[in-house]
Design a protein around this motif. Structure first.
Motif, PDB file in Angstrom:
ATOM      1  N   ALA A  73       0.856  -1.254  -0.042  1.00  0.00           N
ATOM      2  CA  ALA A  73      -0.007   0.023  -0.024  1.00  0.00           C
ATOM      3  C   ALA A  73       0.857   1.147  -0.041  1.00  0.00           C
ATOM      4  CB  ALA A  73      -1.045   0.082   1.191  1.00  0.00           C
ATOM      5  N   ARG A  74       2.100   1.221   0.715  1.00  0.00           N
ATOM      6  CA  ARG A  74       2.948   2.422   0.562  1.00  0.00           C
ATOM      7  C   ARG A  74       3.353   2.490  -0.819  1.00  0.00           C
ATOM      8  NH1 ARG A  74       4.635   0.389   5.793  1.00  0.00           N
ATOM      9  NH2 ARG A  74       6.326  -0.755   4.800  1.00  0.00           N
ATOM     10  N   ARG A  75       3.643   1.589  -1.683  1.00  0.00           N
ATOM     11  CA  ARG A  75       4.018   1.670  -2.988  1.00  0.00           C
ATOM     12  C   ARG A  75       3.110   1.925  -3.853  1.00  0.00           C
ATOM     13  NH1 ARG A  75       8.820  -1.460  -4.372  1.00  0.00           N
ATOM     14  NH2 ARG A  75      10.062  -2.069  -2.870  1.00  0.00           N
ATOM     15  N   ALA A  76       1.986   1.581  -3.936  1.00  0.00           N
ATOM     16  CA  ALA A  76       0.843   1.629  -4.615  1.00  0.00           C
ATOM     17  C   ALA A  76      -0.590   1.932  -3.931  1.00  0.00           C
ATOM     18  CB  ALA A  76       0.714   0.338  -5.461  1.00  0.00           C
ATOM     19  N   GLY A  77      -0.642   3.033  -3.257  1.00  0.00           N
ATOM     20  CA  GLY A  77      -1.927   3.124  -2.544  1.00  0.00           C
ATOM     21  C   GLY A  77      -3.155   3.580  -3.291  1.00  0.00           C
ATOM     22  N   ARG A  78      -3.078   3.918  -4.402  1.00  0.00           N
ATOM     23  CA  ARG A  78      -4.282   4.022  -5.258  1.00  0.00           C
ATOM     24  C   ARG A  78      -4.820   2.905  -6.147  1.00  0.00           C
ATOM     25  NH1 ARG A  78      -0.771   8.848  -6.115  1.00  0.00           N
ATOM     26  NH2 ARG A  78      -1.414  10.729  -5.032  1.00  0.00           N
ATOM     27  N   ILE A  79      -4.407   1.954  -6.091  1.00  0.00           N
ATOM     28  CA  ILE A  79      -4.855   0.687  -6.798  1.00  0.00           C
ATOM     29  C   ILE A  79      -5.653  -0.041  -5.817  1.00  0.00           C
ATOM     30  CG2 ILE A  79      -3.880  -1.389  -7.836  1.00  0.00           C
ATOM     31  CD1 ILE A  79      -2.598   0.871  -9.094  1.00  0.00           C
ATOM     32  N   ALA A  80      -6.902  -0.180  -6.408  1.00  0.00           N
ATOM     33  CA  ALA A  80      -7.950  -0.765  -5.495  1.00  0.00           C
ATOM     34  C   ALA A  80      -7.507  -2.127  -5.055  1.00  0.00           C
ATOM     35  CB  ALA A  80      -9.299  -0.871  -6.302  1.00  0.00           C
ATOM     36  N   MET A  81      -7.005  -2.923  -5.844  1.00  0.00           N
ATOM     37  CA  MET A  81      -6.647  -4.373  -5.356  1.00  0.00           C
ATOM     38  C   MET A  81      -5.900  -4.375  -4.037  1.00  0.00           C
ATOM     39  SD  MET A  81      -4.020  -6.568  -6.250  1.00  0.00           S
ATOM     40  CE  MET A  81      -3.615  -6.114  -7.756  1.00  0.00           C
ATOM     41  N   VAL A  82      -4.799  -3.300  -4.228  1.00  0.00           N
ATOM     42  CA  VAL A  82      -3.693  -3.458  -3.062  1.00  0.00           C
ATOM     43  C   VAL A  82      -4.634  -2.982  -1.701  1.00  0.00           C
ATOM     44  CG1 VAL A  82      -1.976  -2.075  -2.020  1.00  0.00           C
ATOM     45  CG2 VAL A  82      -1.997  -2.711  -4.646  1.00  0.00           C
ATOM     46  N   ARG A  83      -5.586  -1.823  -1.989  1.00  0.00           N
ATOM     47  CA  ARG A  83      -6.080  -1.441  -0.591  1.00  0.00           C
ATOM     48  C   ARG A  83      -7.252  -2.557  -0.110  1.00  0.00           C
ATOM     49  NH1 ARG A  83      -5.478   4.149  -0.037  1.00  0.00           N
ATOM     50  NH2 ARG A  83      -6.128   3.762   1.949  1.00  0.00           N
ATOM     51  N   GLU A  84      -7.842  -3.282  -0.982  1.00  0.00           N
ATOM     52  CA  GLU A  84      -8.312  -4.503  -0.711  1.00  0.00           C
ATOM     53  C   GLU A  84      -7.594  -5.554   0.048  1.00  0.00           C
ATOM     54  OE1 GLU A  84     -11.294  -7.717  -3.069  1.00  0.00           O
ATOM     55  OE2 GLU A  84      -9.502  -6.901  -3.949  1.00  0.00           O
ATOM     56  N   THR A  85      -6.406  -5.756  -0.275  1.00  0.00           N
ATOM     57  CA  THR A  85      -5.777  -6.657   0.259  1.00  0.00           C
ATOM     58  C   THR A  85      -5.327  -6.209   1.711  1.00  0.00           C
ATOM     59  OG1 THR A  85      -4.710  -7.455  -1.609  1.00  0.00           O
ATOM     60  CG2 THR A  85      -3.402  -8.031   0.241  1.00  0.00           C
ATOM     61  N   LEU A  86      -5.117  -4.984   1.661  1.00  0.00           N
ATOM     62  CA  LEU A  86      -4.661  -4.342   3.233  1.00  0.00           C
ATOM     63  C   LEU A  86      -5.979  -4.598   4.179  1.00  0.00           C
ATOM     64  CD1 LEU A  86      -2.838  -2.950   4.948  1.00  0.00           C
ATOM     65  CD2 LEU A  86      -3.656  -0.669   3.924  1.00  0.00           C
ATOM     66  N   ALA A  87      -7.019  -4.299   3.437  1.00  0.00           N
ATOM     67  CA  ALA A  87      -8.370  -4.629   4.376  1.00  0.00           C
ATOM     68  C   ALA A  87      -8.616  -5.872   4.747  1.00  0.00           C
ATOM     69  CB  ALA A  87      -9.401  -4.076   3.518  1.00  0.00           C
ATOM     70  N   ILE A  88      -8.219  -6.779   3.776  1.00  0.00           N
ATOM     71  CA  ILE A  88      -8.407  -8.470   4.264  1.00  0.00           C
ATOM     72  C   ILE A  88      -7.479  -8.713   5.453  1.00  0.00           C
ATOM     73  CG2 ILE A  88      -8.226 -10.594   3.606  1.00  0.00           C
ATOM     74  CD1 ILE A  88      -9.372  -9.579   0.788  1.00  0.00           C
ATOM     75  N   THR A  89      -6.142  -8.181   5.272  1.00  0.00           N
ATOM     76  CA  THR A  89      -5.250  -8.680   6.256  1.00  0.00           C
ATOM     77  C   THR A  89      -5.632  -7.967   7.483  1.00  0.00           C
ATOM     78  OG1 THR A  89      -3.724  -6.785   5.579  1.00  0.00           O
ATOM     79  CG2 THR A  89      -3.545  -9.053   4.594  1.00  0.00           C
ATOM     80  N   ALA A  90      -6.023  -6.756   7.514  1.00  0.00           N
ATOM     81  CA  ALA A  90      -6.349  -6.152   8.790  1.00  0.00           C
ATOM     82  C   ALA A  90      -7.531  -6.689   9.368  1.00  0.00           C
ATOM     83  CB  ALA A  90      -6.834  -4.624   8.257  1.00  0.00           C
ATOM     84  N   TYR A  91      -8.563  -7.167   8.696  1.00  0.00           N
ATOM     85  CA  TYR A  91      -9.396  -8.168   9.286  1.00  0.00           C
ATOM     86  C   TYR A  91      -9.079  -9.343  10.154  1.00  0.00           C
ATOM     87  CZ  TYR A  91     -13.951 -10.742   9.359  1.00  0.00           C
ATOM     88  OH  TYR A  91     -15.020 -11.375   9.945  1.00  0.00           O
TER      89      TYR A  91
END
Length: 275
Positions: A56-74
């Motif tokens: 996310a630090r490298r590609a914070g505007r990519i939807a799939m990256v934010r989705e992955t961050l959300a899933i791991t946070a969950y």
């Protein structure tokens, strides 16, 4: 730290295509972090989350990256962060496919009423069937959080609650129905649905093991429960569809503890920069 055996090609082609707006070097680094997150999500969610954060630090505007961050946070129990990232993913992508996880994250931060409101905000007929089923399970969980046990059962009584056919979403749906029947004190019916969940899961496992391009296997089982008029007989086949589900079933236990942070803002990590 990324092992030498992890390459950008370990991320599936469709996901790699979403990274084409990045420079090749950056896209390769993001792909490796996402591949590591996928590899570790079941065995080490905390480490998977670190890789998702790096992506996310490298590609914070990519939807799939934010989705992955959300899933791991969950998966690490940070429901507030998961909810924030899911909102961002939804805004960037325009998709509702993670709505069940959003509803469950609202439960996680102790807001079952808002979870129900969120789940009702979308026309369910517009959702893919796996998402629809996952949403029903999440909504049922929110009802349980509020002590609305009969309503929790009703949330699960959807067309996909069909004991004669088992798709990839069926075991979770059948099990959720069984657990709710248990809570209502209807033990005999609950036993039947627990058995149905087990048989559906076994049929799907067998289908995956024997997959030769077929989309369906047939399994026959007899449920011996003389007191239950809804018992499945040997003539009622369980059909297992090998098509992969598109949404994860949310947690079924009554509301998890609130996440460590509750942040309503859709703030974004710095985009497209190297970790």
């Amino acid at each position: 730290m990324i092992p030498d055996d992890v390459t950008p090609q370990d991320l599936d082609k469709g996901a790699r295509n979403e990274l084409k707006t990045l420079s090749k070097e950056n896209a390769d680094g993001v792909a490796q972090h996402l591949a590591m997150a996928a590899r570790l999500i079941d065995s080490d969610p905390a480490l998977a989350h670190l890789h998702a954060m790096s992506a996310a630090r490298r590609a914070g505007r990519i939807a799939m990256v934010r989705e992955t961050l959300a899933i791991t946070a969950y998966e690490t129990g940070d429901y507030a962060l998961a909810l924030r990232e899911l909102r961002t993913y939804r805004r960037i992508s325009g998709k509702d496919d993670q709505l069940p996880l959003m509803v469950d994250s609202e439960r996680g931060v102790g807001r079952p009423e808002r979870a129900l409101e969120l789940g009702r905000s979308v026309d369910r007929s517009t959702l893919d069937v796996p998402v629809r089923v996952a949403l029903a399970i999440a909504m049922s969980g929110a009802r349980l959080d509020l002590g609305q046990n009969e309503d929790a059962l009703t949330e699960l009584e959807i067309p996909q609650l069909d004991p004669k056919r088992a798709f990839t979403w069926s075991p979770a749906l059948f099990e959720a129905y069984a657990e709710t029947l248990d809570i209502l004190g209807r033990e005999d019916e609950a036993t039947v649905w627990h058995d149905r969940a087990t048989i559906a899961a076994e049929a799907l496992d067998q289908s995956a093991a024997d997959d030769e391009g077929e989309t369906m296997v047939v399994v026959e089982e007899i449920f011996e429960d003389e007191d239950d008029d809804d018992t499945v007989t040997g003539d009622e086949a369980v059909q297992a569809d090998a098509e992969p589900a598109e949404a994860e079933a949310p947690v079924r236990d009554e509301g998890p503890e609130a996440g460590s942070r509750e942040d309503e803002a859709d703030s974004e990590p710095a985009a497209d920069e190297k970790a």
